[in-house]
Motif scaffolding. Structure first.
Motif, mmCIF file in Angstrom:
data_model
loop_
_atom_site.group_PDB
_atom_site.id
_atom_site.type_symbol
_atom_site.label_atom_id
_atom_site.label_comp_id
_atom_site.label_asym_id
_atom_site.label_seq_id
_atom_site.Cartn_x
_atom_site.Cartn_y
_atom_site.Cartn_z
ATOM 1 N N ASP A 52 35.011 -10.098 45.070
ATOM 2 C CA ASP A 52 34.513 -9.802 43.858
ATOM 3 C C ASP A 52 35.130 -10.762 42.833
ATOM 4 O OD1 ASP A 52 37.104 -8.670 42.753
ATOM 5 O OD2 ASP A 52 37.012 -7.356 44.422
ATOM 6 N N ASP A 53 34.537 -10.664 41.684
ATOM 7 C CA ASP A 53 34.929 -11.741 40.400
ATOM 8 C C ASP A 53 36.387 -11.690 40.227
ATOM 9 O OD1 ASP A 53 32.238 -12.420 40.337
ATOM 10 O OD2 ASP A 53 31.883 -11.321 38.472
ATOM 11 N N ALA A 54 37.112 -10.677 40.009
ATOM 12 C CA ALA A 54 38.422 -10.686 39.550
ATOM 13 C C ALA A 54 39.332 -11.285 40.641
ATOM 14 C CB ALA A 54 38.925 -9.179 39.179
ATOM 15 N N ALA A 55 39.139 -10.635 42.219
ATOM 16 C CA ALA A 55 39.937 -11.107 43.046
ATOM 17 C C ALA A 55 39.611 -12.655 43.588
ATOM 18 C CB ALA A 55 39.467 -10.500 44.504
ATOM 19 N N ALA A 56 38.403 -13.242 43.223
ATOM 20 C CA ALA A 56 37.983 -14.643 43.319
ATOM 21 C C ALA A 56 38.789 -15.372 42.260
ATOM 22 C CB ALA A 56 36.523 -14.716 42.955
ATOM 23 N N ALA A 57 39.050 -15.097 41.015
ATOM 24 C CA ALA A 57 39.665 -15.867 40.048
ATOM 25 C C ALA A 57 41.166 -15.803 40.440
ATOM 26 C CB ALA A 57 39.407 -15.132 38.802
ATOM 27 N N ALA A 58 41.809 -14.821 40.896
ATOM 28 C CA ALA A 58 43.154 -14.556 41.235
ATOM 29 C C ALA A 58 43.259 -15.624 42.326
ATOM 30 C CB ALA A 58 43.696 -13.110 41.475
ATOM 31 N N ALA A 59 42.436 -15.626 43.453
ATOM 32 C CA ALA A 59 42.738 -16.484 44.609
ATOM 33 C C ALA A 59 42.483 -17.935 44.346
ATOM 34 C CB ALA A 59 41.664 -16.167 45.805
ATOM 35 N N ILE A 60 41.551 -18.259 43.433
ATOM 36 C CA ILE A 60 41.305 -19.965 42.987
ATOM 37 C C ILE A 60 42.800 -20.171 42.316
ATOM 38 C CG2 ILE A 60 40.010 -21.120 41.476
ATOM 39 C CD1 ILE A 60 37.537 -19.591 42.164
ATOM 40 N N GLU A 61 43.040 -19.455 41.315
ATOM 41 C CA GLU A 61 44.437 -19.913 40.511
ATOM 42 C C GLU A 61 45.487 -19.991 41.289
ATOM 43 O OE1 GLU A 61 46.594 -20.558 37.354
ATOM 44 O OE2 GLU A 61 44.503 -20.514 37.285
ATOM 45 N N ALA A 62 45.771 -19.207 42.136
ATOM 46 C CA ALA A 62 46.762 -19.076 43.015
ATOM 47 C C ALA A 62 46.768 -20.119 44.241
ATOM 48 C CB ALA A 62 47.077 -17.540 43.694
ATOM 49 N N LEU A 63 45.724 -20.218 44.728
ATOM 50 C CA LEU A 63 45.556 -21.140 46.210
ATOM 51 C C LEU A 63 45.126 -22.529 45.988
ATOM 52 C CD1 LEU A 63 43.944 -18.311 48.444
ATOM 53 C CD2 LEU A 63 46.554 -19.150 48.442
ATOM 54 N N ASP A 64 44.740 -22.953 44.898
ATOM 55 C CA ASP A 64 44.091 -24.407 44.699
ATOM 56 C C ASP A 64 45.507 -25.241 44.779
ATOM 57 O OD1 ASP A 64 42.418 -26.728 44.358
ATOM 58 O OD2 ASP A 64 43.186 -26.585 42.261
ATOM 59 N N ASN A 65 45.448 -26.453 45.702
ATOM 60 C CA ASN A 65 46.453 -27.464 45.939
ATOM 61 C C ASN A 65 47.665 -26.636 46.614
ATOM 62 O OD1 ASN A 65 46.823 -29.998 45.822
ATOM 63 N ND2 ASN A 65 48.184 -29.786 43.955
ATOM 64 N N THR A 66 47.567 -25.567 47.339
ATOM 65 C CA THR A 66 48.763 -25.309 47.940
ATOM 66 C C THR A 66 48.532 -25.435 49.372
ATOM 67 O OG1 THR A 66 47.735 -22.851 48.385
ATOM 68 C CG2 THR A 66 48.944 -23.137 46.434
ATOM 69 N N PRO A 67 49.730 -25.657 50.054
ATOM 70 C CA PRO A 67 49.634 -26.038 51.486
ATOM 71 C C PRO A 67 49.299 -25.103 52.482
ATOM 72 C CG PRO A 67 51.856 -25.762 50.576
ATOM 73 C CD PRO A 67 51.079 -25.505 49.716
ATOM 74 N N PHE A 68 48.385 -25.396 53.402
ATOM 75 C CA PHE A 68 47.760 -24.515 54.338
ATOM 76 C C PHE A 68 47.557 -25.237 55.681
ATOM 77 C CE2 PHE A 68 44.198 -22.503 56.690
ATOM 78 C CZ PHE A 68 44.953 -21.348 56.890
ATOM 79 N N GLY A 69 48.253 -25.042 56.701
ATOM 80 C CA GLY A 69 48.211 -25.717 57.928
ATOM 81 C C GLY A 69 48.607 -27.207 57.953
ATOM 82 N N GLY A 70 49.494 -27.620 57.029
ATOM 83 C CA GLY A 70 49.663 -29.214 56.889
ATOM 84 C C GLY A 70 48.911 -29.696 55.959
ATOM 85 N N ARG A 71 48.008 -29.306 55.174
ATOM 86 C CA ARG A 71 47.146 -29.819 54.313
ATOM 87 C C ARG A 71 47.176 -29.269 52.900
ATOM 88 N NH1 ARG A 71 41.897 -31.978 57.436
ATOM 89 N NH2 ARG A 71 42.016 -33.304 55.907
ATOM 90 N N ASN A 72 46.999 -29.724 51.725
ATOM 91 C CA ASN A 72 46.620 -29.061 50.455
ATOM 92 C C ASN A 72 45.474 -28.657 50.362
ATOM 93 O OD1 ASN A 72 49.554 -29.257 49.967
ATOM 94 N ND2 ASN A 72 49.184 -31.023 48.599
ATOM 95 N N LEU A 73 45.163 -27.321 49.968
ATOM 96 C CA LEU A 73 43.710 -26.768 49.956
ATOM 97 C C LEU A 73 43.178 -27.180 48.551
ATOM 98 C CD1 LEU A 73 44.387 -22.843 51.341
ATOM 99 C CD2 LEU A 73 43.249 -25.037 52.345
ATOM 100 N N ARG A 74 41.797 -27.348 48.541
ATOM 101 C CA ARG A 74 41.104 -27.280 47.461
ATOM 102 C C ARG A 74 40.228 -26.186 47.083
ATOM 103 N NH1 ARG A 74 44.128 -30.468 46.240
ATOM 104 N NH2 ARG A 74 44.055 -32.922 46.513
ATOM 105 N N VAL A 75 40.504 -25.388 46.189
ATOM 106 C CA VAL A 75 39.927 -24.008 46.041
ATOM 107 C C VAL A 75 39.324 -23.879 44.655
ATOM 108 C CG1 VAL A 75 40.158 -21.559 45.943
ATOM 109 C CG2 VAL A 75 41.621 -23.177 47.441
ATOM 110 N N ASN A 76 37.933 -23.779 44.539
ATOM 111 C CA ASN A 76 37.499 -23.603 43.242
ATOM 112 C C ASN A 76 35.931 -22.815 43.469
ATOM 113 O OD1 ASN A 76 35.175 -25.720 44.092
ATOM 114 N ND2 ASN A 76 36.922 -27.044 43.583
#
Length: 88
Positions: A52-76
């Motif tokens: 949903d919109d609010a959760a998506a905005a929070a996830a994009i803000e928090a997870l963009d360019n964060t490490p996951f499995g040894g790689r930095n995620l691109r989230v938008n």
């Protein structure tokens, strides 16, 4: 209303359950689709998460360019697929 999120630079071994678990910290995940190669069936390193919109905005803000499995995620926010010219 649901929003589609593009998730890029995923490790090849990432599963839909792992991605769902990562994003569920920020709200209810409606769907996860990891893209695979048509011919080989191997992961292509990106996918889409629907929330949903609010959760998506929070996830994009928090997870963009964060490490996951040894790689930095691109989230938008996912953009609509651009029309392609016909192939002959």
């Amino acid at each position: 209303m649901a929003k589609s999120i593009y998730v890029g630079n995923l490790p090849w071994a990432a599963t839909e359950d792992e991605v769902r678990s990562l994003f569920s910290t920020y709200g209810t995940v409606l769907s996860v689709k990891l893209v695979t190669d048509r011919e080989t069936g191997r992961a292509r390193g990106f996918g889409f998460v629907e929330m949903d919109d609010a959760a998506a905005a929070a996830a994009i803000e928090a997870l963009d360019n964060t490490p996951f499995g040894g790689r930095n995620l691109r989230v938008n926010e996912a953009q609509p697929k651009a029309p392609r010219p016909p192939r002959y």
